[in-house]
Design an enzyme around this catalytic site. Structure first.
Site, PDB file in Angstrom:
ATOM      1  CG  ASP A  75      -2.055   0.958   1.135  1.00 57.31           C
ATOM      2  OD1 ASP A  75      -2.180   1.618   0.097  1.00 57.31           O
ATOM      3  OD2 ASP A  75      -2.823   1.059   2.105  1.00 57.31           O
ATOM      4  NE  ARG A  83       0.843   0.818   4.635  1.00 58.06           N
ATOM      5  CZ  ARG A  83       0.114   1.833   5.080  1.00 58.06           C
ATOM      6  NH1 ARG A  83       0.715   2.922   5.541  1.00 58.06           N
ATOM      7  NH2 ARG A  83      -1.205   1.789   5.060  1.00 58.06           N
ATOM      8  NE  ARG A 145      -5.640   6.908   1.639  1.00 59.23           N
ATOM      9  CZ  ARG A 145      -6.377   5.845   1.972  1.00 59.23           C
ATOM     10  NH1 ARG A 145      -7.325   5.973   2.899  1.00 59.23           N
ATOM     11  NH2 ARG A 145      -6.190   4.697   1.376  1.00 59.23           N
ATOM     12  CE  LYS A 175      -5.577   2.955  -2.169  1.00 60.20           C
ATOM     13  NZ  LYS A 175      -4.650   2.361  -1.197  1.00 60.20           N
ATOM     14  CG  HIS A 176     -10.751   2.772  -1.553  1.00 59.46           C
ATOM     15  ND1 HIS A 176     -10.172   4.034  -1.489  1.00 59.46           N
ATOM     16  CD2 HIS A 176      -9.958   1.953  -0.807  1.00 59.46           C
ATOM     17  CE1 HIS A 176      -9.094   3.980  -0.729  1.00 59.46           C
ATOM     18  NE2 HIS A 176      -8.926   2.720  -0.300  1.00 59.46           N
ATOM     19  CG  HIS A 188      -9.525   1.469   8.232  1.00 66.23           C
ATOM     20  ND1 HIS A 188      -9.514   2.480   7.311  1.00 66.23           N
ATOM     21  CD2 HIS A 188      -8.530   0.619   7.883  1.00 66.23           C
ATOM     22  CE1 HIS A 188      -8.534   2.270   6.436  1.00 66.23           C
ATOM     23  NE2 HIS A 188      -7.939   1.146   6.767  1.00 66.23           N
ATOM     24  CG  ASP A 260      -9.932  -1.479   1.627  1.00 69.01           C
ATOM     25  OD1 ASP A 260      -8.749  -1.728   1.955  1.00 69.01           O
ATOM     26  OD2 ASP A 260     -10.432  -0.352   1.738  1.00 69.01           O
TER      27      ASP A 260
END
Length: 524
Positions: A75, A83, A145, A175-176, A188, A260
């Protein structure tokens, strides 16, 4: 060539093939290598797996020694979500900064350079870009984002990002789907709901995905959101109407569909990860992302066994599971054919400075040797961050010539961003103005506490989405009333009017965004 362990039947191999699990540690555990030998075809990397570029390259080589065509996913959006540089902050500004510049050649160059770094580390599938339109400015999980709130802007930059990333041999995962921008809930934590009617969805949310498909995106990630105009019962990840009817049949998409994170509360708290995985594959998903929070062998075995049991019980057609596994293997074959060999990874080149946008070429060359690095290829991120700045001088403007006090008004980070990645301008200002001090403040007393800590020093107040946090806006009121010469740096989505002696909107909190802002503050 990959050798599947004897005794592993086709059904079990297919069930393993559709999983994209994570793990703990900076080297591959024995259980993961063993499952690769039994049919597992994908592995996800997270910040916990990253130490250095050399370590990541060694890790991916370890995986490929067991399965040469393994999909290694990450990601890595750049910007706030990184990351590879989770402990330092990203060398690339995120989507919102790129959208603020609105130079698709620059966006493509940034994505290519990010892809080049991923490929050099042995990563071949990136769960990016976000094609979500930031139509709800209170959205707690998308924000910077997103490339922005304008549909056509988001569409053209999504396509440019896909092209740039895949030109480096790394598969893009747009995405998404069908669009997470118009939500006020983070999936989340709970199930978001979008109540827009079908005409709005078709003219807004779906447009960037059409552009990504036209650009050839190799993967699309589903959103855990309920969209009643498309399916009043099932969230997108579990909806055959959305994944098969809309994405496959109406939009004509034929690549890999990835969910996801299946352990996110929108699915796990309502369906459970086993049932959710079965329903997702049945609906048309081809791969189950799991491992952001669950990262052990028992989880992989639970999901594998749930898929096998669902086929044997007649709940999941065996041909649907086989088709999903085949799509995973097809993408693995594509990446295996496009990835540079170890001997050529270090020499893979990015676009030349002249190809990174009409105003960027000379600055890339001039930036060589800067804090981002001595290779002009690596400075495209700094160029983009500089160009993304919006700088407004107020009535009390005066240059910052002495070491200031940096008051970071710090909100709780969303899970996608994580709270381990540093942000702000203090580290960069210390290098330019030695003696700079800093503190982090949260809550209703943040303004008073920041004033007390600053003493007589000039204040630089750093905020992130001040329009979404009442306490943050109130803290700014206190600081500006007492110290009109305060510099304000907004590192989220700039929605409030510019305030302060100097107001800098960075459109993101990546390390290079902080560097660009620090340059502006120090007058570099």
């Amino acid at each position: 060539m990959t050798t599947i362990a004897s005794g592993t039947d086709t059904l079990t191999r297919d069930a393993l093939a559709v999983l994209q699990p994570g793990f703990t540690g900076t080297s591959a555990p024995s259980w993961l290598l063993r499952r690769l030998g039994e049919g597992l075809a994908s592995v996800g990397l997270f910040g916990r797996n990253i130490a250095t570029p050399a370590q990541v390259a060694a890790l991916t080589a370890q995986l490929r020694a067991e399965r040469d065509d393994v999909l290694v996913a990450i990601d890595e959006e750049g910007g706030d979500v990184t990351r590879l540089e989770v402990r330092t902050g990203s060398s690339f500004p995120g989507n919102h900064a790129l959208g603020a510049v609105d130079d698709t050649e620059l966006t493509e160059a940034v994505a290519h350079e990010l892809g080049r770094r991923l490929a050099a580390s042995g990563v071949n599938l990136n769960w990016a870009p976000s094609a979500d339109i930031n139509s709800n400015f209170d959205n707690p999980v998308i924000g910077v984002r997103s490339f922005g709130a304008d549909t056509s802007l988001v569409a053209r930059h999504t396509a440019a990002y896909v092209s740039g990333l895949q030109s480096a041999g790394v598969a893009a995962c747009t995405k998404h789907f069908p669009g997470h921008g118009d939500t006020a809930v983070d999936s989340h934590h709970a199930m978001p709901r979008i109540d827009a009617d079908l005409s709005v969805l078709e003219s807004r949310e779906l447009v960037p995905f059409r552009a990504a498909i036209e650009a050839g995106t190799r993967a699309v990630m589903s959103a855990h959101i309920l969209v009643p105009a498309l399916d009043p019962v099932h969230p997108a990840t579990l909806s055959r109407r959305i994944l098969t009817g809309l994405l496959r049949e109406e939009l004509g998409y034929d690549g890999l569909i990835v969910t996801d994170g299946i352990e996110m509360q929108a699915i796990s708290a309502t369906y459970g990860i086993e049932r959710g995985s079965v329903l997702a594959i049945a609906a048309g998903a081809d791969a189950i992302c799991v491992g952001g929070g669950l990262s052990d062998e028992p989880t992989v075995l639970r999901l594998r066994d749930a898929l096998v049991a669902a086929v044997r019980a007649g709940e999941l057609p065996e041909e649907r599971l086989a088709d999903a596994a085949a799509r995973v293997r097809a993408l693995a074959s594509w990446t295996a054919s496009t990835q540079p060999t170890p001997s050529t990874r270090s020499s893979a080149r990015s676009p030349s400075p002249s190809s990174v946008g009409s105003a960027a070429g000379s600055e890339v060359a001039a930036a060589a040797g800067s804090a981002v690095g001595s290779d002009a290829r690596t400075d495209v991120g700094l160029v983009a961050a500089r160009r993304a700045l919006t700088v407004t001088r107020g009535a009390h403007f005066a240059p910052v010539t002495e070491a200031p006090y940096v008051a970071a008004l710090t909100p709780v980070a969303n899970i996608a961003v994580g709270d381990e990645t540093p942000w702000g301008v203090a580290a960069e200002l210390r290098r330019m103005l030695p003696g700079t001090e800093t503190g982090s403040f949260t809550g209703e007393r943040a303004g008073a506490e920041a004033l007390a800590a600053a003493g007589s020093r000039r204040v630089v107040a750093v905020v992130r989405d001040a329009h979404r946090h009442t306490w943050m806006a109130e803290a700014l009121d206190i600081l500006l009333a007492a110290r009109p010469d305060t510099v304000v740096v907004e590192m989220g989505v700039p929605q409030s009017p510019p305030r302060g002696a100097l107001h800098i909107a960075t459109h993101g909190a990546a390390r290079v965004c902080g560097l660009a802002a620090a340059e502006a503050i120090a007058g570099a």
